[in-house]
Design a protein around this motif. Sequence first.
Motif, PDB file in Angstrom:
ATOM      1  N   SER A 345       0.838  -1.206   0.000  1.00 59.05           N
ATOM      2  CA  SER A 345       0.000   0.000   0.000  1.00 59.05           C
ATOM      3  C   SER A 345       0.869   1.250   0.000  1.00 59.05           C
ATOM      4  CB  SER A 345      -0.925  -0.001   1.225  1.00 59.05           C
ATOM      5  OG  SER A 345      -0.165  -0.060   2.422  1.00 59.05           O
ATOM      6  N   LEU A 347       0.963   5.009  -1.738  1.00 60.41           N
ATOM      7  CA  LEU A 347       0.111   5.950  -2.460  1.00 60.41           C
ATOM      8  C   LEU A 347       0.856   6.604  -3.615  1.00 60.41           C
ATOM      9  CD1 LEU A 347      -1.697   7.757   0.504  1.00 60.41           C
ATOM     10  CD2 LEU A 347      -2.495   5.807  -0.844  1.00 60.41           C
ATOM     11  N   SER A 348       0.154   6.775  -4.724  1.00 60.89           N
ATOM     12  CA  SER A 348       0.714   7.471  -5.877  1.00 60.89           C
ATOM     13  C   SER A 348       0.610   8.983  -5.660  1.00 60.89           C
ATOM     14  CB  SER A 348      -0.043   7.087  -7.146  1.00 60.89           C
ATOM     15  OG  SER A 348      -1.385   7.578  -7.090  1.00 60.89           O
ATOM     16  N   ARG A 350      -1.050  11.048  -7.384  1.00 59.66           N
ATOM     17  CA  ARG A 350      -2.457  11.453  -7.540  1.00 59.66           C
ATOM     18  C   ARG A 350      -3.257  11.138  -6.280  1.00 59.66           C
ATOM     19  NH1 ARG A 350      -6.726   8.677  -9.756  1.00 59.66           N
ATOM     20  NH2 ARG A 350      -5.316   7.021 -10.405  1.00 59.66           N
ATOM     21  N   GLN A 351      -3.005   9.967  -5.671  1.00 60.49           N
ATOM     22  CA  GLN A 351      -3.738   9.601  -4.466  1.00 60.49           C
ATOM     23  C   GLN A 351      -3.414  10.532  -3.305  1.00 60.49           C
ATOM     24  OE1 GLN A 351      -2.375   5.433  -4.740  1.00 60.49           O
ATOM     25  NE2 GLN A 351      -4.499   4.826  -4.385  1.00 60.49           N
ATOM     26  N   LYS A 352      -2.176  11.033  -3.270  1.00 59.70           N
ATOM     27  CA  LYS A 352      -1.778  11.915  -2.173  1.00 59.70           C
ATOM     28  C   LYS A 352      -2.447  13.283  -2.255  1.00 59.70           C
ATOM     29  CE  LYS A 352       2.683   9.833  -1.069  1.00 59.70           C
ATOM     30  NZ  LYS A 352       4.154  10.041  -0.966  1.00 59.70           N
ATOM     31  N   ARG A 354      -5.624  13.578  -2.480  1.00 56.89           N
ATOM     32  CA  ARG A 354      -6.977  13.387  -1.946  1.00 56.89           C
ATOM     33  C   ARG A 354      -7.018  13.699  -0.452  1.00 56.89           C
ATOM     34  NH1 ARG A 354      -7.683   7.575  -5.047  1.00 56.89           N
ATOM     35  NH2 ARG A 354      -7.715   8.423  -7.179  1.00 56.89           N
ATOM     36  N   GLU A 358      -9.686   9.676   2.526  1.00 49.24           N
ATOM     37  CA  GLU A 358      -9.582   8.850   1.327  1.00 49.24           C
ATOM     38  C   GLU A 358      -8.224   8.143   1.258  1.00 49.24           C
ATOM     39  OE1 GLU A 358     -12.146  10.867  -2.199  1.00 49.24           O
ATOM     40  OE2 GLU A 358     -10.571  12.153  -1.343  1.00 49.24           O
ATOM     41  N   GLN A 359      -7.176   8.846   1.647  1.00 53.52           N
ATOM     42  CA  GLN A 359      -5.859   8.231   1.655  1.00 53.52           C
ATOM     43  C   GLN A 359      -5.810   7.058   2.632  1.00 53.52           C
ATOM     44  OE1 GLN A 359      -2.433  10.901   1.860  1.00 53.52           O
ATOM     45  NE2 GLN A 359      -3.708  12.600   1.151  1.00 53.52           N
ATOM     46  N   SER A 362      -7.451   3.955   1.333  1.00 58.85           N
ATOM     47  CA  SER A 362      -6.618   3.216   0.391  1.00 58.85           C
ATOM     48  C   SER A 362      -5.522   2.444   1.114  1.00 58.85           C
ATOM     49  CB  SER A 362      -5.983   4.178  -0.621  1.00 58.85           C
ATOM     50  OG  SER A 362      -6.965   4.743  -1.464  1.00 58.85           O
ATOM     51  N   HIS A 368      -1.140  -1.954  -4.102  1.00 57.97           N
ATOM     52  CA  HIS A 368      -0.877  -1.967  -5.538  1.00 57.97           C
ATOM     53  C   HIS A 368       0.137  -3.048  -5.871  1.00 57.97           C
ATOM     54  CE1 HIS A 368      -0.022  -0.439  -9.560  1.00 57.97           C
ATOM     55  NE2 HIS A 368      -1.037   0.412  -9.427  1.00 57.97           N
ATOM     56  N   ASP A 430      -7.783   2.583  -8.869  1.00 65.12           N
ATOM     57  CA  ASP A 430      -6.374   2.937  -8.672  1.00 65.12           C
ATOM     58  C   ASP A 430      -5.460   1.721  -8.772  1.00 65.12           C
ATOM     59  OD1 ASP A 430      -6.764   5.713  -8.104  1.00 65.12           O
ATOM     60  OD2 ASP A 430      -7.500   5.152  -6.114  1.00 65.12           O
TER      61      ASP A 430
END
Length: 552
Positions: A345, A347-348, A350-352, A354, A358-359, A362, A368, A430
């Motif tokens: 897990s 975060l990309s 883009r995910q960071k 959010r 939300e983070q 994920s 991933h 994602d």
Amino acid sequence: MTSPLYGQMMELPLLASSLLSHASRHFGDNEIVSRRIEGDIHRYTYRDCEKRAKQLAQALTALGVEQGERIGTLAWNGYRHLECYYGIAGMGAVCHTINPRLFPDQVAFIIDHADDSYVFFDMTFGPLVEIIAPQCPNVKGWIALGDAACIGEHLSNMSVPVLSYESLIGEHDGAYDWPMLDERQASFLCYTSGTTGNPKGALYSHRSTVLHAYGAALPDAMGASSSDAILPVVPMFHVNAWGIPHAAPLVGAKLVFPGKDLDGRSLYELMETEGVTYSAGVPTVWMSLLTYMKQQNVRFSTLTRTVIGGSACPPAMLRIFEEEYGVQVIHAWGMTEMSPLGTLSRLSFRQKQRSPEEQRHSLEKQGHAIFGVDMKVVGDDGRELPWDGTSFGDLYVRGPWVIDRYFRRHESPLVDGWFPTGDVATIDPDGFMQITDRSKDVIKSGGEWISSIDLENIAVSHPQVAEAACIACLHPKWTERPLIVAVLKPAATVTREELLAHFEGKVAKWWIPDDVVFAQELPHTATGKLQKVRLREQYRDYVLPSATENSV
């Protein structure tokens, strides 16, 4: 027709020995620190480690060990075990790490099935060796990881002849060149925990071992670096400690081995003393560590991140690590059949962007896929399901460090080139995978599998039990623990305590169920199969007697 144009590059095989050679040559003074079984702290360098691993390779050659032979280990995390990793695999034999937490009969089965010619063991496992040795007639020698004096002091009462590791390698000088093996040759052998029937072997190659080390060290995977001091709490007998003994020398990281002492105080003191920046283990050990830190009101001074896998990381634990101690939690998933890493897990970019909520949502998923692993979820009709985060199905994986078949089994479990994991999962847009259920009703306690079928068979073997089902109940320390739901025969008088006592001596102590409840009947399908989904729903909020004993 024009023939393909091949690249003009050196043909050097990917070998496990090259990982240690790289560390020895380019990070030769970086430390490997171990808390020994003898009770003291041992420290030396990668350069020292390679020399002693080569001495071991010479010793094995002198014993007549040939390439392809399996050599077993029953050992904790320590420098001698690391030398076994590289000395055995480096000379062309197969390093077979054995889980000593299994029931002795299973350990003996694994050694016999692998046809281990020698077994190295830490002195704490002397009593286990004494039990299993008569069941392992093909083992030519049992080698204790210590010097002759220490072995004489601790293992003097053993009836099994024991060789001294230090005496064995002390006869050689380490002037040895690692052979240039075929990278497809076997390097390591790890067995599953025998969740259904006997354990099954996953036989890794040198190529898969090195590629897995590369994958594990990637920034979006474990992210190991030469600036790290890594303490693997996950045992080296548990899927090669998730590849850390290979990834650490690949990048030249300092290694810190905890030995047999995995309690909160011992881990914390070792982390602080050695400046550990990175660690990895199952949720159970972190529960003990966090409890100790809370009681002592202490904090980490160097630890910045930890990998948590083996079973799902409780969201509360993730929050405690990050919010109270400033330690990043990397949620991981994998399998013995996958060497074991599959997803993490991370975060990309883009995910960071959010929201924190939300983070966190994920990060609570299994994560991933790293390069080298592909995955998909498949519905009942065999078709791949969309990555929408809600469509769940059977999880399949493939990649260069995923098995093609089990050791000594001709049939392959693959389906159209994909390995069926036995898990049920979703994948979101994602690419983050989340395990939602298990297709086999196994129980994962402290990162180790327990077979519900085996426990059911033992329960039903009691003369007063007509039928039994075993399901997992949530546990604050062990994540899951087994509960037996039993239907008694007419006029039966067996009590809860008597039925639990019936398990003693038949399985490892930690397999014994935490509780028993008695029912008038069990739910069944139209074909007579137990409906465990209904049982799990019925006992979803059941509180085990042990559930309130240990909590953070």
